[in-house]
Design a protein around this motif. Structure first.
Motif, PDB file in Angstrom:
ATOM      1  N   ALA A 139      15.155  80.356  60.957  1.00  0.00           N
ATOM      2  CA  ALA A 139      15.130  79.869  62.337  1.00  0.00           C
ATOM      3  C   ALA A 139      13.775  79.267  62.682  1.00  0.00           C
ATOM      4  CB  ALA A 139      15.473  81.008  63.291  1.00  0.00           C
ATOM      5  N   ALA A 140      12.703  79.904  62.249  1.00  0.00           N
ATOM      6  CA  ALA A 140      11.362  79.367  62.515  1.00  0.00           C
ATOM      7  C   ALA A 140      11.177  78.009  61.839  1.00  0.00           C
ATOM      8  CB  ALA A 140      10.305  80.355  62.038  1.00  0.00           C
ATOM      9  N   GLN A 141      11.671  77.896  60.596  1.00  0.00           N
ATOM     10  CA  GLN A 141      11.567  76.617  59.889  1.00  0.00           C
ATOM     11  C   GLN A 141      12.368  75.529  60.594  1.00  0.00           C
ATOM     12  OE1 GLN A 141      12.812  76.828  55.786  1.00  0.00           O
ATOM     13  NE2 GLN A 141      13.073  74.605  55.619  1.00  0.00           N
ATOM     14  N   LEU A 142      13.581  75.870  61.036  1.00  0.00           N
ATOM     15  CA  LEU A 142      14.424  74.894  61.725  1.00  0.00           C
ATOM     16  C   LEU A 142      13.794  74.452  63.042  1.00  0.00           C
ATOM     17  CD1 LEU A 142      17.918  76.520  61.069  1.00  0.00           C
ATOM     18  CD2 LEU A 142      17.090  74.349  60.129  1.00  0.00           C
ATOM     19  N   ARG A 143      13.159  75.375  63.763  1.00  0.00           N
ATOM     20  CA  ARG A 143      12.503  74.991  65.018  1.00  0.00           C
ATOM     21  C   ARG A 143      11.385  73.992  64.758  1.00  0.00           C
ATOM     22  NH1 ARG A 143      12.407  80.634  65.776  1.00  0.00           N
ATOM     23  NH2 ARG A 143      14.227  81.370  66.955  1.00  0.00           N
ATOM     24  N   ARG A 144      10.621  74.215  63.684  1.00  0.00           N
ATOM     25  CA  ARG A 144       9.537  73.277  63.355  1.00  0.00           C
ATOM     26  C   ARG A 144      10.104  71.899  63.024  1.00  0.00           C
ATOM     27  NH1 ARG A 144       7.439  77.989  60.742  1.00  0.00           N
ATOM     28  NH2 ARG A 144       8.332  77.325  58.748  1.00  0.00           N
ATOM     29  N   GLU A 145      11.201  71.867  62.281  1.00  0.00           N
ATOM     30  CA  GLU A 145      11.810  70.575  61.937  1.00  0.00           C
ATOM     31  C   GLU A 145      12.355  69.873  63.184  1.00  0.00           C
ATOM     32  OE1 GLU A 145      14.490  70.446  58.611  1.00  0.00           O
ATOM     33  OE2 GLU A 145      13.582  72.227  57.701  1.00  0.00           O
ATOM     34  N   ILE A 146      12.964  70.642  64.096  1.00  0.00           N
ATOM     35  CA  ILE A 146      13.503  70.040  65.326  1.00  0.00           C
ATOM     36  C   ILE A 146      12.380  69.501  66.191  1.00  0.00           C
ATOM     37  CG2 ILE A 146      14.703  70.579  67.482  1.00  0.00           C
ATOM     38  CD1 ILE A 146      16.428  72.548  65.877  1.00  0.00           C
ATOM     39  N   GLU A 147      11.260  70.230  66.272  1.00  0.00           N
ATOM     40  CA  GLU A 147      10.117  69.752  67.057  1.00  0.00           C
ATOM     41  C   GLU A 147       9.589  68.432  66.491  1.00  0.00           C
ATOM     42  OE1 GLU A 147       7.250  72.854  67.102  1.00  0.00           O
ATOM     43  OE2 GLU A 147       8.437  74.179  68.414  1.00  0.00           O
ATOM     44  N   LYS A 148       9.523  68.326  65.153  1.00  0.00           N
ATOM     45  CA  LYS A 148       9.058  67.066  64.552  1.00  0.00           C
ATOM     46  C   LYS A 148      10.038  65.934  64.850  1.00  0.00           C
ATOM     47  CE  LYS A 148       7.618  64.971  60.199  1.00  0.00           C
ATOM     48  NZ  LYS A 148       8.402  63.762  60.457  1.00  0.00           N
ATOM     49  N   LEU A 149      11.344  66.211  64.759  1.00  0.00           N
ATOM     50  CA  LEU A 149      12.339  65.188  65.074  1.00  0.00           C
ATOM     51  C   LEU A 149      12.220  64.731  66.530  1.00  0.00           C
ATOM     52  CD1 LEU A 149      15.547  66.514  63.271  1.00  0.00           C
ATOM     53  CD2 LEU A 149      14.360  64.370  62.812  1.00  0.00           C
ATOM     54  N   ASP A 209      23.324  79.098  64.360  1.00  0.00           N
ATOM     55  CA  ASP A 209      23.898  80.027  63.385  1.00  0.00           C
ATOM     56  C   ASP A 209      22.838  81.025  62.904  1.00  0.00           C
ATOM     57  OD1 ASP A 209      26.298  78.704  63.616  1.00  0.00           O
ATOM     58  OD2 ASP A 209      25.984  77.453  61.844  1.00  0.00           O
ATOM     59  N   ALA A 210      21.614  80.524  62.686  1.00  0.00           N
ATOM     60  CA  ALA A 210      20.541  81.399  62.196  1.00  0.00           C
ATOM     61  C   ALA A 210      20.104  82.408  63.245  1.00  0.00           C
ATOM     62  CB  ALA A 210      19.348  80.561  61.751  1.00  0.00           C
ATOM     63  N   GLU A 211      20.198  82.034  64.508  1.00  0.00           N
ATOM     64  CA  GLU A 211      19.752  82.920  65.587  1.00  0.00           C
ATOM     65  C   GLU A 211      20.807  83.949  65.977  1.00  0.00           C
ATOM     66  OE1 GLU A 211      16.586  80.198  68.118  1.00  0.00           O
ATOM     67  OE2 GLU A 211      18.723  80.077  68.589  1.00  0.00           O
ATOM     68  N   GLN A 212      22.007  83.797  65.458  1.00  0.00           N
ATOM     69  CA  GLN A 212      23.071  84.734  65.817  1.00  0.00           C
ATOM     70  C   GLN A 212      22.892  86.041  65.064  1.00  0.00           C
ATOM     71  OE1 GLN A 212      27.006  83.175  65.433  1.00  0.00           O
ATOM     72  NE2 GLN A 212      26.985  82.272  67.460  1.00  0.00           N
ATOM     73  N   MET A 213      22.469  87.042  65.778  1.00  0.00           N
ATOM     74  CA  MET A 213      22.300  88.384  65.229  1.00  0.00           C
ATOM     75  C   MET A 213      23.237  89.323  65.989  1.00  0.00           C
ATOM     76  SD  MET A 213      19.508  88.585  63.055  1.00  0.00           S
ATOM     77  CE  MET A 213      18.031  87.643  62.669  1.00  0.00           C
ATOM     78  N   THR A 214      23.660  90.381  65.325  1.00  0.00           N
ATOM     79  CA  THR A 214      24.444  91.395  66.016  1.00  0.00           C
ATOM     80  C   THR A 214      23.566  92.051  67.064  1.00  0.00           C
ATOM     81  OG1 THR A 214      25.730  91.806  64.017  1.00  0.00           O
ATOM     82  CG2 THR A 214      25.819  93.480  65.742  1.00  0.00           C
ATOM     83  N   ALA A 215      24.022  92.002  68.315  1.00  0.00           N
ATOM     84  CA  ALA A 215      23.201  92.501  69.418  1.00  0.00           C
ATOM     85  C   ALA A 215      23.955  93.543  70.219  1.00  0.00           C
ATOM     86  CB  ALA A 215      22.781  91.337  70.325  1.00  0.00           C
ATOM     87  N   ALA A 216      23.209  94.384  70.894  1.00  0.00           N
ATOM     88  CA  ALA A 216      23.777  95.384  71.801  1.00  0.00           C
ATOM     89  C   ALA A 216      23.292  95.079  73.204  1.00  0.00           C
ATOM     90  CB  ALA A 216      23.348  96.787  71.392  1.00  0.00           C
TER      91      ALA A 216
END
Length: 606
Positions: A45-55, A259-266
């Motif tokens: 997720a961190a890597q994808l955020r960096r790529e989106i910021e560059k885009l 998809d990467a940020e989807q974690m099982t949450a309570a």
């Protein structure tokens, strides 16, 4: 909340002091710990955020600089999530964002960021950088505050709203003059809300107060809501092709990020920095009075309070210490009364949620005090017990259920002097054990256990006793057929707030939308009819019969004895066995199983 308690010594200030203890706990989901692949997902997720910021930077670079003098659209329409205003570098100390019109209601700005030309990552508008914020007026109500417009946090819950419909301004004063060339703003940077969007605006800068110069405005943007405004006007064919490729790539990466940020949450709440709590005059949020520090009931020892700067964890820790302090008699009395209530059907105080002036008096006050002291001072372990033995509920459970009082018979004992039933018909003095019917959930689980179909699996998603449907409003049509998915313990039932189960809802099941410290006890024809004729009971009677054939063979007498042992934990009497065999011979084994599951001995704890 709105006044001092009418009967108990609890002041209005006590209420807000208690509220301040939890002001750092907010509603929300929290990811579960120790999830498989959690670390890998976070890194991705961190890597994808960096790529989106560059885009996004590349997309912004294809858009022309803001031109407040332009008469034709040159830039994309405003976006509720994020808008980038680029212009020629200018040295300033003040930036003002003025809203001229919105798509509806008062304008809302999530975050106003101002970046320098020397360092594109340096936001000089941050309050942490010494910037000061002012406005034309503020919407009076949480969660929107003026200081949120430059606090560095995104989302509707950390945004500013003007107090005027369709207009207003917010101004940032830097700690010192800076050369800037980019301003970023949005209505909701998380992309959840699109109302209150500034569709007409102007951005002004100044080095000295009052000497304003417009550096960007909505005049050179395509009108908000225009069709076909997916790319800036005036791009050359190669630029248009690159713009579309970058947009497609960004859409793909954003999907991967979700998809990467989807974690099982309570739904367990979120911990934040505690917000100030103010006493509200008559409970009216429009009439705030003095700020209240975290504290507890002033009438109960030990007395304490914390400073308003105390951290969230420290506040809750001090509350836990106060609750378990031996000088505080209230929590221990309340919890042991609850335990007694669940074991005997009625507490020593029969109003378990009210031990104050409006509640009932304890039937045995000395016993209540003694049980409370046993809980707080190490239970059965005595004075030499380790500190961890204190406040252990298991010790009190053991003390109650091994007592002679709990082990009494439910029958009326003979008395040569006086019939206790005439003196204490409600059995508040516990001269016998009061019979009580099983709760709806326990009754259903017991039936499944005896039939051999109870699924003891722990955890995981719950089950539904209503038919699935695709209506936009849920329609509660009870299921008529049940399978392994519905044979789990009833604690895993997805209970609607208002709707009751078709079979066991009549057994005084409370409304799940209300607090129910104790349940009603009723005896109605519907209860008997549901246990006798409902599809669930007919099915379970058949399963029970199958189990008896499997475990006891084809001998009817053995089947009867096995059925009594499973349902009643005892062998049948001679009369019971004779009657049961007659019933099996005339109507079949399933009929006997049905009768056993309807017997008072099965339904009641005696």
């Amino acid at each position: 909340r709105c006044h001092d308690h009418k009967f108990d010594p609890v002041s209005q200030k006590d209420y807000y002091s208690l509220k301040a203890i939890f002001s750092g706990v907010q509603h929300g989901d929290r990811p579960l710990a120790n999830q498989p692949d959690a670390a890998r997902k976070r890194d991705l997720a961190a890597q994808l955020r960096r790529e989106i910021e560059k885009l996004e930077r590349d997309l912004t670079a294809l858009e022309p600089l803001a031109d407040p003098l332009a008469t034709t659209p040159r830039r994309l329409p405003v976006n509720p999530r994020q808008n980038v205003e680029r212009f020629s570098p200018v040295r300033v100390k003040f930036v003002r964002f003025t809203v001229l019109a919105t798509n509806n209601l008062e304008p809302c700005i999530d975050e106003l960021e101002v970046f320098t030309s020397e360092n594109s990552a340096r936001n000089v508008a941050l309050a942490s950088a010494g910037a000061k914020v002012s406005s034309s007026g503020n919407f009076n109500g949480p969660p929107h505050k003026l200081e949120y417009v430059n606090d560095g946090q995104y989302g509707n819950g950390r945004s500013w709203i003007s107090n005027e419909t369709g207009k207003g301004w917010v101004q940032i004063e830097f700690a010192r003059p800076a050369e800037i060339d980019r301003i970023v703003w949005g209505r909701d940077r998380e992309g959840k809300y699109q109302d209150r969007l500034s569709v007409r605006y102007k951005i002004e800068t100044a080095l000295e107060p009052g000497h304003w110069q417009v550096v960007a405005s909505s005049d050179d943007r395509v009108a908000f809501g225009s069709a076909g405004a997916a790319e800036p006007p005036g791009l050359s064919p190669p630029e248009r092709s690159r713009f579309r490729d970058l947009q497609a790539r960004r859409t793909e990466l954003e999907k991967q990020l979700r998809d990467a940020e989807q974690m099982t949450a309570a739904y367990a709440g979120k911990f934040t920095t505690p917000e100030p709590v103010r006493l509200l005059n008559r409970g009216d949020p429009m009439q705030p009075k003095e700020s209240v520090p975290p504290g507890m009931l002033s009438a109960v020892a030990p007395k304490w309070s914390l400073s308003e700067s105390a951290a969230d964890s420290q506040r809750r820790l001090e509350l836990a210490k106060w609750l378990t302090d031996l000088r505080n008699p209230l929590p221990a009395r309340v919890i042991v009364n609850r335990l007694w209530h669940y074991h005997f059907g009625t507490g020593l105080v029969d109003t378990p949620s009210d031990l104050g002036r409006n509640g009932s008096k304890p039937s045995q006050p000395e016993l209540l005090d003694w049980l409370a002291s046993e809980l707080a001072a190490c239970g059965l372990a005595g004075d030499a017990a380790p500190p961890q033995a204190a406040w252990r509920l298991k010790n009190i459970h053991r003390l109650i259920v091994t007592s002679a009082t709990y082990r009494q018979s439910s029958s009326n004992p003979k008395s040569e002097i006086r019939n206790p039933k005439l003196v204490d018909s409600q059995n508040r003095l516990y001269w016998r054990f009061s019979p009580r019917r099983l709760e709806a959930e326990v009754l259903r689980d017991s039936i499944l256990f005896v039939s051999g179909r109870l699924d003891p699996k722990m955890g995981g998603p719950g089950f539904d006793l209503f038919e699935p449907n695709t209506n936009y409003v849920k329609v509660y049509t009870p299921k008529k057929e049940f399978g392994p998915a519905e044979f789990r313990r009833m604690i895993y039932w997805s209970k609607p707030r208002m709707q009751l189960d078709d079979t066991f809802g009549v057994f005084d099941c409370p409304d799940a939308g209300q607090i129910a410290p104790r349940r009603n006890r009723s005896t109605t024809p519907l209860q008997a009819l549901n246990l006798l004729n409902s599809p669930f009971m007919l099915q379970q009677a058949d399963f029970f019969a199958e189990r008896l054939r499997r475990e006891a063979g084809d001998d009817a007498a053995a089947q009867v004895r096995r059925g009594f042992v499973l349902a009643f934990q005892r062998e049948p009497t001679t009369t019971e066995e004779s009657g049961a065999l007659t019933l099996v011979r005339e109507h079949g084994l399933a009929a006997l199983c049905r009768a056993v599951l309807n017997a008072n001995e099965f339904l009641y704890v005696e």
